[in-house]
Scaffold this active site. Sequence first.
Site, PDB file in Angstrom:
ATOM      1  N   CYS A   1     -50.894  14.788  39.200  1.00  0.00           N
ATOM      2  CA  CYS A   1     -51.174  16.154  39.609  1.00  0.00           C
ATOM      3  C   CYS A   1     -50.805  17.110  38.506  1.00  0.00           C
ATOM      4  O   CYS A   1     -50.731  18.307  38.708  1.00  0.00           O
ATOM      5  CB  CYS A   1     -50.450  16.495  40.902  1.00  0.00           C
ATOM      6  SG  CYS A   1     -48.679  16.413  40.768  1.00  0.00           S
TER       7      CYS A   1
ATOM      8  N   VAL B   1      -3.286   4.640  -2.934  1.00  0.00           N
ATOM      9  CA  VAL B   1      -3.914   4.804  -4.247  1.00  0.00           C
ATOM     10  C   VAL B   1      -2.841   4.715  -5.329  1.00  0.00           C
ATOM     11  O   VAL B   1      -1.749   5.275  -5.177  1.00  0.00           O
ATOM     12  CB  VAL B   1      -4.607   6.190  -4.316  1.00  0.00           C
ATOM     13  CG1 VAL B   1      -5.157   6.445  -5.715  1.00  0.00           C
ATOM     14  CG2 VAL B   1      -5.704   6.253  -3.274  1.00  0.00           C
ATOM     15  N   GLY B   2      -3.125   3.967  -6.381  1.00  0.00           N
ATOM     16  CA  GLY B   2      -2.171   3.886  -7.502  1.00  0.00           C
ATOM     17  C   GLY B   2      -1.107   2.839  -7.305  1.00  0.00           C
ATOM     18  O   GLY B   2      -0.210   2.667  -8.133  1.00  0.00           O
ATOM     19  N   TYR B   3      -1.182   2.132  -6.229  1.00  0.00           N
ATOM     20  CA  TYR B   3      -0.170   1.141  -5.911  1.00  0.00           C
ATOM     21  C   TYR B   3      -0.356  -0.113  -6.763  1.00  0.00           C
ATOM     22  O   TYR B   3       0.584  -0.846  -7.001  1.00  0.00           O
ATOM     23  CB  TYR B   3      -0.316   0.802  -4.432  1.00  0.00           C
ATOM     24  CG  TYR B   3       0.756  -0.085  -3.854  1.00  0.00           C
ATOM     25  CD1 TYR B   3       1.929   0.466  -3.345  1.00  0.00           C
ATOM     26  CD2 TYR B   3       0.579  -1.457  -3.777  1.00  0.00           C
ATOM     27  CE1 TYR B   3       2.902  -0.342  -2.787  1.00  0.00           C
ATOM     28  CE2 TYR B   3       1.544  -2.266  -3.211  1.00  0.00           C
ATOM     29  CZ  TYR B   3       2.705  -1.706  -2.716  1.00  0.00           C
ATOM     30  OH  TYR B   3       3.651  -2.496  -2.148  1.00  0.00           O
ATOM     31  N   GLY B   4      -1.571  -0.316  -7.208  1.00  0.00           N
ATOM     32  CA  GLY B   4      -1.834  -1.487  -8.032  1.00  0.00           C
ATOM     33  C   GLY B   4      -2.525  -2.598  -7.283  1.00  0.00           C
ATOM     34  O   GLY B   4      -2.186  -3.770  -7.436  1.00  0.00           O
ATOM     35  N   LYS B   5      -3.469  -2.231  -6.480  1.00  0.00           N
ATOM     36  CA  LYS B   5      -4.173  -3.252  -5.691  1.00  0.00           C
ATOM     37  C   LYS B   5      -5.014  -4.162  -6.589  1.00  0.00           C
ATOM     38  O   LYS B   5      -5.162  -5.355  -6.339  1.00  0.00           O
ATOM     39  CB  LYS B   5      -5.062  -2.574  -4.633  1.00  0.00           C
ATOM     40  CG  LYS B   5      -4.264  -1.841  -3.564  1.00  0.00           C
ATOM     41  CD  LYS B   5      -5.157  -1.217  -2.524  1.00  0.00           C
ATOM     42  CE  LYS B   5      -5.942  -0.025  -3.051  1.00  0.00           C
ATOM     43  NZ  LYS B   5      -5.098   1.125  -3.464  1.00  0.00           N
ATOM     44  N   THR B   6      -5.562  -3.534  -7.663  1.00  0.00           N
ATOM     45  CA  THR B   6      -6.353  -4.334  -8.595  1.00  0.00           C
ATOM     46  C   THR B   6      -5.494  -5.431  -9.202  1.00  0.00           C
ATOM     47  O   THR B   6      -5.890  -6.601  -9.274  1.00  0.00           O
ATOM     48  CB  THR B   6      -6.920  -3.433  -9.706  1.00  0.00           C
ATOM     49  OG1 THR B   6      -7.572  -2.329  -9.100  1.00  0.00           O
ATOM     50  CG2 THR B   6      -7.884  -4.187 -10.588  1.00  0.00           C
TER      51      THR B   6
ATOM     52  N   ASP C   1      -3.021  -0.761   0.645  1.00  0.00           N
ATOM     53  CA  ASP C   1      -1.966   0.000  -0.024  1.00  0.00           C
ATOM     54  C   ASP C   1      -2.511   1.324  -0.526  1.00  0.00           C
ATOM     55  O   ASP C   1      -3.715   1.528  -0.626  1.00  0.00           O
ATOM     56  CB  ASP C   1      -1.405  -0.813  -1.194  1.00  0.00           C
ATOM     57  CG  ASP C   1      -0.476  -1.909  -0.716  1.00  0.00           C
ATOM     58  OD1 ASP C   1       0.233  -1.673   0.294  1.00  0.00           O
ATOM     59  OD2 ASP C   1      -0.477  -2.996  -1.324  1.00  0.00           O
TER      60      ASP C   1
END
Length: 1656
Positions: free
Chosen positions: A290, A1294-1299, A1292
């Site tokens: 409709c 930044v700058g903590y040394g994760k690499t 951890d």
Amino acid sequence: MAGELRAAGVEGGAELGRRWMRGNAKIDHTYAEGQALSGLMRTVEKTFAAVCPGITQPLRVRAKTGKPPRGRDKSIADATRFPSFSLALPTTPPRRLPRWQRVKTQLSRRGKSLFPPSLVASPQNRSQSKPPSTADEESSDAEVDDTVTQAVSTSRNAAPDASNLPPIHDIPAIFSDLVSRVPEIKAVAEHLEGRKMRVATMCSGTESPLLALDLIRRSIVEHYGVNMEFDHVFSCEIEPFKQAYIERNFKPPLLFRDVCELGDSHATTAYGSLAPVPGDVDLLVAGTSCVDYSNLNNEKQDIDDNGESGRTFRGMMSWVKNHQPPLVILENVCSAPWDRVAQYFEKIGYSADYLRVDTKNFYIPHTRTRVYLLAVNQRHSSLPGKWKDWIGKLKRPASSTLDAFLLPSDDPRIHQAREKLVSESYNGVDRRTGRTDWGRCESRHQRGRLEEELGLKRPLTGWEEGGYCKMPDFAWNDWGVGQVERVWDLMDISLLRSAKKGVDPSYKTQVWNLSQNVDRAIGSNKVGICPCLTPSMIPYITNRGGPMVGLEALSMQGLPVDELLLTRETEDQLADLAGNAMSTTVVGACIMAALVVGRKLLKEGDDDATYESKNDVAMDVDDEDEDETMDVDRAPEKDVPVEERISGEDQLVEKPLDLASTAETRLTALLQKAQQSARLCECEGRKDITDRQLNRCVDCGSSSCVKCGGRPEHNFEAIDVNANTRLPPLAFAKELKATLPMSLSLANVSRELLDSLREETGVTIPEKRWGSWCEAVLRVAAHELRFVEPKRQEIWAATYQSPVAYLELQLNPQQPEWRLFARPEGDEPANSEIRKLLESPIGRFVCEDGLFSGRWDFALPYTTSIQITISGSEPVPSWEQKLGLQGKEFRDRMVNSRLEIDVDAKDLDHFDRDISGAYTLLDKCGTANSALHKKATDARDAHLPPLFLLLDPTRCGDPVDDSFVISISKGRYEYGETRPIICQLQSKWRQSDTDEEEHIRCQIPYKWMKASDVQLAPVAGHEAHYAVPGDQLDISVSMEACRSANALLVCRVPLLDQAGPEWPRNAWKEVDKVHERVTFKALAWLIERIRNVGGRFSDWQDAELPGAHVNCERCAPTAPNLLWTKVKKRVVAIEDTAQAGQYERDLKRRPAPFVTQLKLDKNGVGVVRIGVNVASLMHRAMSRLPTAGRKGKVSVSWRLTMDFLPAAKIKMPKFKLSSNRHDSLHAQPPSFKIPLRPEQLRSLTWMLAQESPNAPPFIEEEISEAIMEPLGWRAEGRAQRPVHIRGGVLADEVGYGKTAITLGLIDCTAKEVEKDFRKMQDMKGKIPVKATLVVVPPHLTRQWGSEVKKFAGKRFKVVELATATNINSLTIEEVQEADIVVVASNLFHSSVYLANLEALAAAGSLPLQDGRYFNARLGNVLDSLRNQVDRLRDDGANAVMDKILEGRKLGRYIIAALSYWLTPCVDEDESNFFVPTKRLKGKSYREVAEVAESGKKQPPKVEPKVKTKAKKSAVPDSIPANASVSPRTGLVMEVVIPVRKASAASSATSGTSEPEEDSDTRPKRRRVIRKVMSSDESAGSDEDKPRVKRGKKAAPAKRLTKKKAVDSEYEASSAEESGSDAGSLAESSDEDIPKKKAGKVEAKAKAKAKASSATQ
Ligand SMILES: [Zn+2]
Ligand SMILES: [Zn+2]
Ligand SMILES: [Zn+2]
């Protein structure tokens, strides 16, 4: 349209009932349209006879004007206009009045009002209520003409509950009544006996015809003992959500998609398959679209137009023509071209007629006019005319107000709907009306306010610019804030308009259509009747403070909502369904009438011939075919017989069930706890305790939270919840249920006792009234009252019921009492005296020391009228003045704020409590018209609840008859509940600022009489038993286990003669989902005590999973495949339609998690058993566990919670990072030059642990849950699988040394990795490497290399991949030698990379946009890539190349299939890699391919090139088969794969053998490979490295934007390049070159493999 009936004055008819005869007043009576002339006459006569029973003769009815309702060529309006009459009444007053009239008269003389105010309203007051309109077509549209309004009569305004018919609102009961009025239907049922009536529907939306037919069928069985079965042959619906609704609720064997196709032999089903269109149908009911006819649609379209309506209409007609059904019923709006429709039917040999009907004339208080048409397969038939007469006879006005059709406000479905509405209004604020339109209508609103002297206030919504809105506390503010300015202002204006008439709409049931314009009428013209519901309407219910929800709208169309599954629809969709639905009562009446008049046209039960054959119409469907489709859905729905669907009863332990016992709890303690757990704010509902600040009004005592409260203002003070500890409501509910017996009865009541009480009072009660009241009381005493539910409100209550009574325990801390109400018998007229009487309690039990110790009082039906004196002082601004009304009568209106009520000492003992004293106006505390007064407490009643004087309006009655009452309760009441009142002031009394004493009559509605023998006592003697599991429940998970549910609870109770309708006689019956609520409410008294089977199974219970598990198709049918289609330039997923249909049906047939069965034995013992199908839940959970690459063993378990409550909010536990503070230090990594710090060494320990093969697995878990809401049961099935993932997140700072730590990890594990690597076998689809893949953000790619050097010197060989170019120059060897591969994360998104991936994988192209389609395609591409790797290794480069060529065709196929149009998207960066110069083309390319294919002695060197250029649209036919376009880059890509000099044979063998030979040591580099590069590179150079470099520096790709240009460019370059490409082929057959390339490709393959594993 409406006829007018004028009843001229009755001289001296003094007390004949004000409505009819007041002196010689002229009374107008307007009739609803559509009423047949004869019916009108009869009604006049009947009404007159009822009023003046003594007079039979001098009634003269004379037609004044008007045209008879016929003539097809006249407009609808003409056709339904009725003549008006004048009716001369006799001048002699009647001698005798009917009973009710006499009572009324007596009462009126004494200044009392016993009747519903609507009955006794005086005409002059009527003009103040809603102006009725004569336009009833889509009343939302009605333009109200004021002059008409003034003239319109009074009686129209009576609410449906003033009807002298019995009230009726239950849909099945309505049908029962309807069917009982058509005994002729029995003949139809008998005529059809032996076969099922075949019914088809088209565009019926809600399938109202089927619902109606089923209700009719049930009622025919009930009344006439014949079963008129019917088959639903097919449905047709185009809208997907309606299809879903139909499929879910009606399971039609065939659901077609488009009516327009039904004229053909086959049509598309909703699932996309083609099915033969069935015929041999007895009855077709269609409500073709409709859309185009609707008044709202400006350009009306015709059936001959190509508009939607026209097309659907013609589709329907061709079906009718092809299949010759004997009966066709059509429904549509009144403005459809009905005459033409009828002509169409005549053209094909049918006869048709139509009429206009209004839903409110068919039981339901809903103004909705529609036209129905009946067409019969017979020329010049009289049947349609007879059908119209029948429908006239079947009319039956609504006798319940719309309140009866609404859900109670505490119904959970209201809450769900409210939540849905709120979220929908936030999502689509602008959808219905548009924020923006406020600017357009603002001035209109302001003009309205000015002209009507409404002032500028916003008393209802308090809205402000910027979206602020605060509605009164009772209202749905969460919904309100989602509305738009126009709506808010309209609400305020509507309230102000109402206030001008002295009416507070927030205390009356009115429906406002808020989608209407401010200068249109937005309410119904009739009290208690819903205006026409349309799909787009916002129906605001004034005393709810919120909209009518979708379910209610459906219920206003007569849909039995309790029986429908309406789970997935949005509120908008429900409104749409309801707004377009046929009212079941109307379509039901039309169907019944059609069957009755058309009986002879229907085949008899044993007639096998089809209607088609009878009418010589060929049905061009071969039978075989048809049978097949019909069978599809005829598969047995459930293969397990009912009684076997619950098993394991033998595991249960039987115990006696005591329904009468009560726990001993001291009343004071119970009241104390009730108070502590009572609801303090509306928002807490039944179960919650808010943690918001709560306030209590110092004046009136009401409380609310800070969010909900504030309107009305009150005089709030914070509640100290610490000082007044709150108890969990559920705990109290549990205690209350333990305290209360499940079954009660009223003992020691007899007629003698009642009579003696009447004598004791010494008052005269009319014998008739007394008699019917006593009958009601005795009826109540004969039935036991069964527990229903505890109710948490501002004060706790508990309810009991029997078929004839209702009992409520009110735990009012100061005045705990039971109140008993009798139900009037169903056939009592809505306006009968007894009905009114029984709105008051018939008795109460006042608790003194305990719940069952105290005294019983009867409330004798005697109304005392007493004169009291009220004197007022200290006037303050009135409600109207505070609303800001500008009319001069309101501007300065004042009311007294202090009232002193005096009662004569001699009258005091008539009162239940002394009402005399000082009352203070609490005008900040709300209630109707802000007229709440509170009595100052004094020493006499300090221990009792405070007394209030307030206006207590009826929901639908005339506002003028509303009166002030004195009560202990000032709250709002639900429909059907009544306020307990101490006395009621004369309705004429209103607040004023008069300083004169007012003498007012006041009524005490009933007389309390103590009856010390009467007892309210638990019923003993139910020898009930129940069985529940012992300590253990063995549940199997086998594939067969899910066939039946495990019995959990079996209960047997002797019911004798008191079994309700919920009990099926002598056979098990399963309670389905839709009837669950109702059934369990009726069973609460039986199950409440035992439903808590115990907490034994609330912990996970392990289940034994037998053998190898396969997916259970019964519980978890396989989902349909996804296909992809293109919708408006977007690729979207769709399900395989054929599979989807099967899937939906399979889902529907899944075993239910909870099974409830009932049976009433021959000997009157009722048995309930409830089982849970845990196996099915576990099967479901298992089916959802991911399987790819999973090897762990699945374990399953289940649990059952017996006191489960869905949490209002899910509280997630807080996420915690674990610390490594307590880990031990690891030794320094062996190759490190710079030592790690201690904390880094701790991290290293953790990382090594994570990497260890023994690291704890991650558990993948799936839970399938089912909730049996009425019982508070939850069952869960759980499947778990351990997955070993070695890794974790080192988070951890930044700058903590994760690499460094990560390098440490690589260093520490290097030896292990080397060892594993040497042992490594060949991997399918992969080339083993030992390197650690490091994916880094792009800017850190280089940094990683230097970090490695810094920490580990030259210990590790690093490959850095910053861009796709790096990959191009990479060899497989390099990757295999690497220790660390550093890759920039964005590489994987790069177009170049993906284009190369596409080419190499040879599985067609990847889509341009991310999303589901991309992921699906990527999956294919990666699979194919793995095959390519294997192919490279096993079959050599030629095979890979072949595949690539093949892949291109595939790509083009896919592209063509999708008609996928691409936008050029070569950006600057990409063009660095893809330089358009010369390409291998056409003939030369084919040659190359041929060479590669033939595998000659001098196979060409593989030299894949990706050449890019043309926009994809350019590609199709002009491009050679071996060219393809990357949809990603829009570039044409070509690949040449030169093979190294070695013979094809050796190449092939080396391909397969080399890795195998070397696998025990170390896989050797395969040298033969190819490179993907641009063709200009290949053309320009035969040496690898220079080529690459050149490639990098090459010019940007040409972007071509026009197809033509592309084509020509393409051809040109192809011609130009052919020579040089051939040359390059020869040149590139150099040994060194392929080496490099091979490495590159494999590296890529590797990277991709990693990428793919990462994506998984
Ligand atoms: Zn609240
Ligand atoms: Zn208050
Ligand atoms: Zn199963």
